[in-house]
Write an enzyme that holds these catalytic residues in place. Structure first.
Site: not given
Length: 359
Positions: A147, A172
């Site tokens: 990501s 995350y």
């Protein structure tokens, strides 16, 4: 060729599966096994409809009448964090490649339910790596979702894979950085070819309901306020789903290996985070054209012919103000560079949204 795609009922998983099945419709030896736990992080019906869409597209597009749908694609419900399920999966199937897209997504949700990120993104990814290790003679490439969030507190733009990413600002992001480190370990120890893809704000048809485009579209249609964080002073490298899919497939067909130039030029005295002596690679996939949040909202308003009611709020914990991808490495490897303008991608999404929800 048999490919495992995890997170098959997800936004990107469905899109990759359809494209691969269409490209290999006449290949009798091509097969996809897709797994997904169909959790309720968002509407399960949307996930089920994505699975139906895979089957429908396969039926509509396949020119090879000797293969029926079930022979080209199989869905298995299961969770990558379930060790026994994953062991059985790799015992029952021999894969040539793995595309790992299963993960607990969302920056803000990681503040509410951190354990789900550890289970899916850390425990689950360990099970993926172990499955690949046991089939090390067969698996030619593990491609996995990282990501843009890993860039965290970095402010140098555009974000480059060569930059240090040791300052995540959300759990995350930390789990995704961990995935990259874990993959490197297996590439080094067992020679497993791995490529981590840092996705930049993916949007488009069949997208996730927790993403800005989905939330904004729904709210504007229903005359509800949209939440505009950081008082609108944000920009994102919005990347259209079709570009993401083409990038993934291009990368899948170009695994790192011991003869690659990356490995030959790697300097252990001054290590480059993007490459290694091992068959390991990190790549950005982004549009390389950051768009101001207010411009993005304007594109949605133009397509809906309606002005949004806006609630301006401060920057949220764990979020970043700006993202911008340097995609030089992706372009050099595959010859592909994402380039769909936001105006085009937003229009396609809203057309799908109106049709899907009959509004």
């Amino acid at each position: 060729m048999k490919i495992l795609i995890t997170g098959i009922a997800g936004f990107i998983g469905m899109s990759v599966a359809i494209k691969l099945l269409q490209q290999n419709a006449e290949n009798d030896n091509f097969y996809i096994v897709g797994i997904d736990n169909l959790n309720d992080y968002y509407d399960v019906n949307l996930k089920l409809d994505r699975l139906k869409n895979i089957q429908q597209q396969l039926g509509d597009k396949s020119k090879n009448k000797s293969k029926n749908k079930s022979e080209k694609f199989t869905f298995i419900k299961g969770d990558i964090s379930d060790n026994l399920f994953m062991q059985n999966l790799f015992n029952e199937h021999t894969f040539d490649a793995v595309i790992n897209l299963a993960a607990q997504a969302g920056v803000r949700y990681s503040l509410q339910n951190p354990n789900s990120y550890i289970q899916s993104n850390i425990v689950g990814f360990t099970n993926i790596l172990e499955g690949c290790r046991k089939q090390i003679k067969n698996i030619k490439h593990l491609v996995y979702a990282s990501s843009s969030s890993v860039y965290g507190g970095n402010t140098k733009m555009p974000f480059s894979e060569h930059d240090n990413v040791d300052h995540p600002v959300s759990l995350y992001a930390a789990t995704k950085k961990s995935n990259e480190l874990m993959a490197h370990t297996y590439s080094h120890l067992f020679g497993l070819p791995t490529t981590g893809l840092r996705f930049f704000t993916v949007y488009g048809e069949w997208g996730r309901p927790d993403m800005a485009l989905f939330l904004f579209t729904k709210a504007i249609i229903n005359d509800e306020e949209i939440k505009v964080f950081n008082n609108g002073n944000m920009q994102r490298d919005f990347t259209y789903i079709d570009d993401i899919v083409l990038g993934i497939i291009g990368v899948l067909n170009n695994p790192p290996n011991v003869d690659s130039n990356d490995i030959k030029i790697f300097d252990a005295n001054n290590p480059d985070p993007a490459i290694s002596k091992a068959p390991y690679r990190i790549l950005n996939i982004g549009n390389s054209h950051p768009v101001q949040l207010m411009e993005y909202i304007k594109a949605i308003e133009n397509c809906l012919h309606k002005t949004a009611k806006k609630q301006f709020l401060p920057l949220q914990m764990g979020d970043v103000a700006n993202t911008y991808a340097d995609t030089t490495l992706l372009n050099n490897l595959t010859g592909f560079k994402p380039n769909t303008p936001v105006s085009v991608g937003v229009e396609k999404f809203i057309k799908w949204y109106r049709n899907y929800y009959a509004v």
